[in-house]
Motif scaffolding. Structure first.
Motif, PDB file in Angstrom:
ATOM      1  N   GLU A  42       1.088  -1.209  -0.139  1.00 10.75           N
ATOM      2  CA  GLU A  42       0.157   0.074   0.191  1.00 10.75           C
ATOM      3  C   GLU A  42       0.899   1.192  -0.003  1.00 10.75           C
ATOM      4  O   GLU A  42       0.397   2.346  -0.558  1.00 10.75           O
ATOM      5  N   PHE A  43       2.047   1.248   0.298  1.00 13.92           N
ATOM      6  CA  PHE A  43       2.801   2.320   0.533  1.00 13.92           C
ATOM      7  C   PHE A  43       4.317   2.396   0.017  1.00 13.92           C
ATOM      8  O   PHE A  43       5.312   2.767   0.376  1.00 13.92           O
ATOM      9  N   ARG A  44       4.408   2.182  -1.138  1.00 15.13           N
ATOM     10  CA  ARG A  44       5.370   2.094  -1.802  1.00 15.13           C
ATOM     11  C   ARG A  44       6.223   3.434  -2.279  1.00 15.13           C
ATOM     12  O   ARG A  44       7.124   3.679  -2.464  1.00 15.13           O
ATOM     13  N   ASP A  45       5.327   4.494  -1.990  1.00 17.95           N
ATOM     14  CA  ASP A  45       5.622   5.820  -2.079  1.00 17.95           C
ATOM     15  C   ASP A  45       6.336   6.303  -0.954  1.00 17.95           C
ATOM     16  O   ASP A  45       6.448   7.514  -0.861  1.00 17.95           O
ATOM     17  N   GLN A  46       6.338   5.616  -0.044  1.00 15.28           N
ATOM     18  CA  GLN A  46       6.977   5.838   1.346  1.00 15.28           C
ATOM     19  C   GLN A  46       8.400   4.967   1.417  1.00 15.28           C
ATOM     20  O   GLN A  46       8.541   4.186   2.106  1.00 15.28           O
ATOM     21  N   PRO A  47       9.365   5.534   0.757  1.00 17.11           N
ATOM     22  CA  PRO A  47      10.743   4.456   0.715  1.00 17.11           C
ATOM     23  C   PRO A  47      11.229   4.265   2.233  1.00 17.11           C
ATOM     24  O   PRO A  47      11.573   3.178   2.628  1.00 17.11           O
ATOM     25  N   GLU A  48      11.245   5.344   3.033  1.00 17.06           N
ATOM     26  CA  GLU A  48      11.965   5.194   4.291  1.00 17.06           C
ATOM     27  C   GLU A  48      11.258   4.109   5.138  1.00 17.06           C
ATOM     28  O   GLU A  48      11.860   3.359   5.690  1.00 17.06           O
ATOM     29  N   VAL A  49       9.853   4.168   4.939  1.00 22.15           N
ATOM     30  CA  VAL A  49       9.073   3.248   5.873  1.00 22.15           C
ATOM     31  C   VAL A  49       9.201   1.652   5.354  1.00 22.15           C
ATOM     32  O   VAL A  49       9.255   0.994   5.811  1.00 22.15           O
ATOM     33  N   CYS A  50       9.362   1.696   4.052  1.00 21.80           N
ATOM     34  CA  CYS A  50       9.332   0.451   3.563  1.00 21.80           C
ATOM     35  C   CYS A  50      10.653  -0.220   3.480  1.00 21.80           C
ATOM     36  O   CYS A  50      10.809  -1.405   3.820  1.00 21.80           O
TER      37      CYS A  50
ATOM     38  N   GLY B  63      19.692  -3.637  -1.885  1.00 26.34           N
ATOM     39  CA  GLY B  63      19.709  -3.265  -3.384  1.00 26.34           C
ATOM     40  C   GLY B  63      18.671  -1.970  -3.697  1.00 26.34           C
ATOM     41  O   GLY B  63      19.167  -1.505  -4.674  1.00 26.34           O
ATOM     42  N   SER B  64      17.683  -1.935  -2.774  1.00 26.25           N
ATOM     43  CA  SER B  64      16.819  -0.869  -3.418  1.00 26.25           C
ATOM     44  C   SER B  64      16.484   0.445  -2.493  1.00 26.25           C
ATOM     45  O   SER B  64      16.229   1.283  -2.973  1.00 26.25           O
ATOM     46  N   TYR B  65      17.360   0.305  -1.473  1.00 20.47           N
ATOM     47  CA  TYR B  65      17.274   1.667  -0.464  1.00 20.47           C
ATOM     48  C   TYR B  65      18.739   1.969  -0.055  1.00 20.47           C
ATOM     49  O   TYR B  65      18.919   1.965   1.322  1.00 20.47           O
ATOM     50  N   PRO B  66      19.596   2.361  -0.802  1.00 23.49           N
ATOM     51  CA  PRO B  66      21.057   2.544  -0.517  1.00 23.49           C
ATOM     52  C   PRO B  66      21.158   3.917   0.151  1.00 23.49           C
ATOM     53  O   PRO B  66      22.100   4.157   0.939  1.00 23.49           O
ATOM     54  N   SER B  67      20.171   4.732   0.237  1.00 24.20           N
ATOM     55  CA  SER B  67      20.473   5.936   0.794  1.00 24.20           C
ATOM     56  C   SER B  67      20.050   6.038   2.176  1.00 24.20           C
ATOM     57  O   SER B  67      20.505   7.158   2.771  1.00 24.20           O
ATOM     58  N   TYR B  68      19.764   5.082   2.775  1.00 22.93           N
ATOM     59  CA  TYR B  68      19.255   4.829   4.344  1.00 22.93           C
ATOM     60  C   TYR B  68      20.269   4.097   4.958  1.00 22.93           C
ATOM     61  O   TYR B  68      20.375   2.911   4.961  1.00 22.93           O
ATOM     62  N   GLU B  69      21.362   4.944   5.398  1.00 23.30           N
ATOM     63  CA  GLU B  69      22.602   4.176   5.939  1.00 23.30           C
ATOM     64  C   GLU B  69      22.067   3.248   7.258  1.00 23.30           C
ATOM     65  O   GLU B  69      22.599   2.390   7.392  1.00 23.30           O
ATOM     66  N   TRP B  70      21.199   3.654   8.127  1.00 16.58           N
ATOM     67  CA  TRP B  70      20.607   3.111   9.222  1.00 16.58           C
ATOM     68  C   TRP B  70      20.058   1.703   8.739  1.00 16.58           C
ATOM     69  O   TRP B  70      20.304   0.618   9.469  1.00 16.58           O
TER      70      TRP B  70
END
Length: 414
Positions: free
Chosen positions: A355-363, A392-399
């Protein structure tokens, strides 16, 4: 180091003042060998605990650790009593004495708790941060849904303090005070008492200082009242003041995890749709923070109530997709981390990802939650897939990258 013979015991008993004869442990001529055996076995237990802490099989370690914890208390309890029985000096206490000393312990315990609270307030004003005096219970206050924790908590205010008083004040302190000045004996037994509670490699100076002062106070109360029942009663009440509320919290957080995927598709019985009693905020994000700071990790740690309040975010503020996604992610994390319901955590995570693919940090957060949930279910391939998707999909979130890397490292056995 030799055992006292009968003649020595009689001479020692004759030298004891009448006011001290009501306490069996003050009458026993404890030998240094008694101290070495009693403390030596405890040292072996502590080494085993440390070795177990280095092992990665968390659930096996937990089960074995609880069993060893109870066995250690059993040793501290029975060894001094066995020595007393062996020397024919074990006596049943007078009921009136026990009741009298227990009653006296109540105002003493209240006073000590107030002093300890004041000490923490002063430290907070000096350091600017909250100081947990007991990092053992501070972790348990999160009250994960694991019935085995009762095996840790209940002994803390039952056999635990009784056993510790019999060994440290009854045996060790009495053995020391006959060989040196009382004040030195008080300090030495308190130091050994600290070593029992020291956890390698973690060191909390405030916690250790609190234990040291407690050891001295308990010995002081023993010296004042001249009966082992005084420090026992005080120790029981002090431990109950900390462990009792945690047990109540665990009961309030009790939850039956879904046994099948079909059950996981359904909400738990306690999760209704009635939002009465929940204060409504002005925005979705405020509502989410209200759930955390009032009921969750920033508040009362009542996880089932926090899930209920998180639901209100999406019901009252459906257009605030970010706040709603974060609230739903919080629900999944509560299922995974605190309620120990990995199947419901996976189901909730999959719904959020849909439902929330538009919220990358949450994903990214939800994939981490799903990865650990599959790991706890014993499905390493699904766990690995979740962690790898984060990489592979969220490299910008270091944590998220660090958490996923940690999960992959554990799966690889490194």
């Amino acid at each position: 180091m030799n055992e006292p013979d009968i003649g020595q015991a009689e001479l020692h008993l004759a030298a004891i003042p009448d006011e001290e004869r009501r306490d069996t442990f003050r009458q026993i001529p404890w030998s240094l060998r008694d101290c070495c055996i009693g403390l030596g076995v405890i040292a072996i237990f502590r080494v085993v605990f440390y070795v177990l802490s280095l092992v990665g099989l968390i659930y096996l370690v937990y089960t074995v650790g609880v069993a060893l914890w109870i066995l250690m208390f059993g040793w501290m309890f029975f060894f001094p009593l066995w020595i007393a029985h062996k020397r024919d000096m074990l006596r049943w206490p007078e009921v009136g004495l026990v009741l009298k000393e227990s009653g006296l312990a109540i105002p003493l315990a209240v006073s000590l708790i107030l002093v300890e609270w004041l000490f923490m307030v002063i430290l907070y004003n000096v350091t600017g941060s909250v100081v947990e005096e007991s990092f053992v219970l501070s972790g348990l206050r999160d009250a994960p849904n694991d019935a085995r924790l009762y095996l840790l908590l209940v002994p803390m205010f039952t056999i635990g303090p009784v056993a510790e008083e019999l060994l440290f004040r009854g045996l060790l302190y009495n053995a020391l005070r006959r060989r040196m000045a009382p004040i030195i004996a008080v300090v030495l037994q308190a130091t050994v008492f600290v070593l029992l509670h020291y956890r390698m490699p973690e060191t909390n100076v405030i916690y250790l200082l609190t234990i040291f002062i407690s050891g001295m106070v308990l010995a002081g109360v023993y010296e004042w009242r001249k009966t082992i029942w005084s420090p026992i009663a005080l120790h029981v009440l002090m431990n109950f003041a900390f462990a009792g509320p945690v047990i109540v919290l665990m009961i309030l957080n009790s939850h039956t995890p879904a046994k099948t995927w079909q059950q996981a598709e359904l909400p738990p019985d306690w999760l209704g749709t009635d939002l009465n009693g929940i204060e409504k905020m002005s925005t979705g994000e405020e509502q989410r923070l209200y759930a955390i700071n009032t009921w969750g990790s920033g508040g009362l740690r009542m996880w089932k109530k926090e899930v209920h309040v998180f639901q209100a975010v999406c019901k009252w503020f459906p257009d605030d997709r970010q706040a709603c996604a974060k609230a739903r992610s919080g629900i999944a994390r509560i299922y995974e981390l605190y309620l120990r319901d990995p199947r419901r955590a996976v189901v909730e995570s999959d719904r959020i990802l849909s439902e929330f693919r538009d919220q990358p940090e949450v994903c990214a957060q939800v994939l981490i939650t799903r990865g650990w949930s599959y790991y706890n279910l014993g499905e390493p391939d699904m766990s690995r897939a979740s962690f790898q998707e984060v990489v592979g999909s969220y490299p910008s979130y270091e944590w998220a990258q660090q958490s996923a890397a940690e999960g992959l490292k554990i799966l690889d056995g490194r």
